[in-house]
Design an enzyme around this catalytic site. Structure first.
Site, mmCIF file in Angstrom:
data_model
loop_
_atom_site.group_PDB
_atom_site.id
_atom_site.type_symbol
_atom_site.label_atom_id
_atom_site.label_comp_id
_atom_site.label_asym_id
_atom_site.label_seq_id
_atom_site.Cartn_x
_atom_site.Cartn_y
_atom_site.Cartn_z
ATOM 1 N N LEU A 184 1.674 1.656 -4.355
ATOM 2 C CA LEU A 184 2.903 1.831 -3.583
ATOM 3 C C LEU A 184 2.929 3.205 -2.924
ATOM 4 C CD1 LEU A 184 5.910 1.312 -2.750
ATOM 5 C CD2 LEU A 184 6.539 2.200 -5.005
ATOM 6 N N SER A 185 3.314 3.268 -1.661
ATOM 7 C CA SER A 185 3.583 4.516 -0.952
ATOM 8 C C SER A 185 2.341 5.406 -0.962
ATOM 9 C CB SER A 185 4.800 5.204 -1.572
ATOM 10 O OG SER A 185 5.291 6.226 -0.747
ATOM 11 N N ALA A 186 2.389 6.584 -1.617
ATOM 12 C CA ALA A 186 1.186 7.411 -1.717
ATOM 13 C C ALA A 186 0.090 6.659 -2.453
ATOM 14 C CB ALA A 186 1.494 8.724 -2.419
#
Length: 323
Positions: free
Chosen positions: A88-90
């Protein structure tokens, strides 16, 4: 085995509870590996996907993660042809890094609210790309993937998940990731199929043999996070910050896409993962794992300067990722 990478300000335990990967692993009989970032490596617990030293083959965080994968495959006699990765995300951006730098290790990957490989090489660039500003052309992004692992012919399947109302990592990044992998796979043009799954759009692109190589989910009205279905008969995971109830379980859908429901169950499975504190490798079986490699995907380098940490912290606070 599924490798799961958490987002900024998260840790392995919290992301596991929210996503439900260990829950599903115990149901279906596959392994889960949770690399966990440390504050000494990144103050906000982000994977350092935008740093050149941590986005290349043969060094930094990618090498450390691959060493963990290799160790777990050997230790638990797992099928090396059925290793998958998601984040997720980073963690999604680092998933892009892993799929580009070690494509032969992963049969497939899922980029959740992440960014394409090679889109940024510094903190200022990373923050601009998150907002959807600038970025390399599709041709440059595709070349970045191909040049990250020269001589490797095998390329993994790709699953993209992004909320249409994500204002932290804008959906333009999903568009860029999609275009990047379409070019890499040579699957340019419109989708082969477009349908609705639990009210959300899913598009797919198939190779010449009819196998789905790319799928793209756009989660209607969802902000920045991992889409969950935390209630009902197919409940998996638990809603919380950036773990968002959307009426669709990305965890279960990915397990189906990757064929994990057909994985052979292991006898003596336990409902509890192995927890080893900060250096955390989580498996769905209650056996002590003594890893030869560090369980944290960190490079041998000094902690980031305070000024750099403050830039990231201010940006995360402005984006609502921390208080």
């Amino acid at each position: 085995m599924v490798v799961v990478l958490h987002g900024c300000t998260q840790n392995a335990h919290g992301y596991d509870e929210g996503s439900g990967w260990t829950q599903l692993a115990n149901e279906l009989g596959f392994a889960v590996l949770y690399p966990e970032q440390t504050r000494s490596n990144n103050f906000n617990l982000c994977f350092n996907w935008y740093e050149p030293s941590n986005s290349r083959r043969g060094g930094g965080e990618p090498l450390s993660i691959v060493q963990m994968v290799e160790h777990m495959v050997q230790l638990y006699q797992l099928d090396p042809s059925r290793v998958f990765i998601t984040g997720l995300s980073a963690g999604g951006a680092m998933t892009s890094v892993m799929l580009a730098t070690y494509p032969e290790v992963f049969a497939g990957g899922a980029i959740v609210a992440g960014l394409p490989y090679g889109t940024a090489s510094s903190i200022p660039q990373a923050l601009e790309r998150m907002r959807g500003h600038g970025g390399p052309s599709t041709a440059i992004l595709a070349d970045a993937v191909l040049n990250a692992s020269p001589g490797v012919a095998k390329r993994p399947t790709i699953s993209l998940w992004h909320g249409t109302a994500d204002h932290v990592v804008t959906p333009a990044n999903a568009d860029a990731s999609l275009a990047q992998w379409q070019a890499v796979h040579g699957l340019l043009g419109p989708a082969d199929t477009t349908d609705a799954v639990a009210g959300h759009e899913r598009r797919t692109w198939r190779d010449a043999d009819g196998a789905i190589m790319i799928e793209d989910y756009r989660i209607s009205g969802m902000g920045h996070g991992t889409p969950l279905s935390a209630t009902g008969p197919d409940a998996c995971g638990k809603a919380g910050p950036h773990m968002l109830e959307a009426g669709i379980s990305s965890t279960r859908r990915l397990a189906d896409f990757w064929g994990l429901a057909t994985a052979p169950a292991r006898s003596g499975a336990s409902a509890q993962p192995v927890i080893k504190g900060d250096r955390d490798i989580r498996l769905p079986w209650a056996e002590k794992a003594h890893a030869k490699h560090r369980a944290n995907p960190v490079a041998d380098r000094a902690p980031p300067a305070a000024s750099v940490g403050k830039v990231i912290e201010d940006a995360l606070r402005a984006a609502g990722l921390m208080r």
